[in-house]
Design a protein around this motif. Structure first.
Motif, short mmCIF file in Angstrom:
data_model
loop_
_atom_site.label_atom_id
_atom_site.label_comp_id
_atom_site.label_asym_id
_atom_site.label_seq_id
_atom_site.Cartn_x
_atom_site.Cartn_y
_atom_site.Cartn_z
N THR A 1 -4.46 2.79 -4.74
CA THR A 1 -3.18 3.07 -4.07
C THR A 1 -2.50 1.81 -3.56
O THR A 1 -1.60 1.88 -2.73
N CYS B 1 -3.59 6.55 0.54
CA CYS B 1 -4.60 5.80 1.29
C CYS B 1 -5.51 6.75 2.08
O CYS B 1 -5.03 7.63 2.79
N ILE C 1 0.84 -1.20 0.00
CA ILE C 1 0.00 0.00 0.00
C ILE C 1 0.87 1.25 0.00
O ILE C 1 1.77 1.38 0.83
N GLN D 1 0.87 4.48 1.19
CA GLN D 1 0.03 5.19 2.16
C GLN D 1 -0.17 6.66 1.82
O GLN D 1 -1.06 7.30 2.35
N CYS E 1 -9.40 -1.45 -4.40
CA CYS E 1 -9.11 -0.19 -3.70
C CYS E 1 -9.69 0.97 -4.51
O CYS E 1 -9.28 1.20 -5.65
#
Ligand code: SF4
Ligand code: SF4
Length: 133
Positions: free
Chosen positions: A84, A31, A26, A28, A80
């Motif tokens: 991301t 996110c 991921i 972030q 997602c």
């Protein structure tokens, strides 16, 4: 290394049968903490971690992937909504994850002994070549 917690057993069995070609990481930075990915992960390896502000860790919580448990199914990356999550080659994922991770479980996982996986089986042509040498 056997997992101590029963919740890891299924993931460990899957990992020991076949080393994933890729793992999810991921980024972030993109996110939003929506947690959609958490619901899709079949082995429950996406962890919720504190937000980036140490004074308000409950604000804007993020998620991280417990790489030793990821089986590379790609579901999280596919669903997602913020696009991301990247699927990266097995070794590349371990190299990149710390760069894309602000805080949380990844550092802890680095301290843990990685899951023992069987060495990748040599390709047939390599085996045949070795046999004729
Ligand atoms: S689905 Fe994407 S944006 Fe939502 S928590 Fe997971 S990684 Fe973050
Ligand atoms: S690739 Fe699959 S196993 Fe890995 S974190 Fe995403 S949903 Fe979970």
């Amino acid at each position: 290394m056997p997992f101590l917690e029963p919740k890891y057993q299924k993931a460990a069995e899957l990992r020991n049968k076949r080393r994933p070609k890729q793992l999810a990481v991921i980024n972030q930075g993109g996110c939003t903490g929506c947690m959609v990915c958490v619901d899709f992960c079949p082995v429950d390896c996406i962890e919720v971690v504190p937000g980036p502000d140490p004074d308000n860790p409950s604000v804007h919580k993020l998620v991280e992937i417990d790489l030793p448990l990821c089986i590379g199914c790609t579901l999280c990356a596919k669903y997602c909504p913020w696009d991301t999550i990247e699927m990266l080659a097995f070794d590349g994922a371990y190299a990149i994850a710390p760069e894309w991770t602000l805080r949380g479980v990844v550092d802890e996982q680095w301290q843990r002994e990685p899951v023992q996986v069987e060495e990748a089986r040599p390709r047939r042509r390599d085996r045949e070549k070795k046999a004729t040498e």
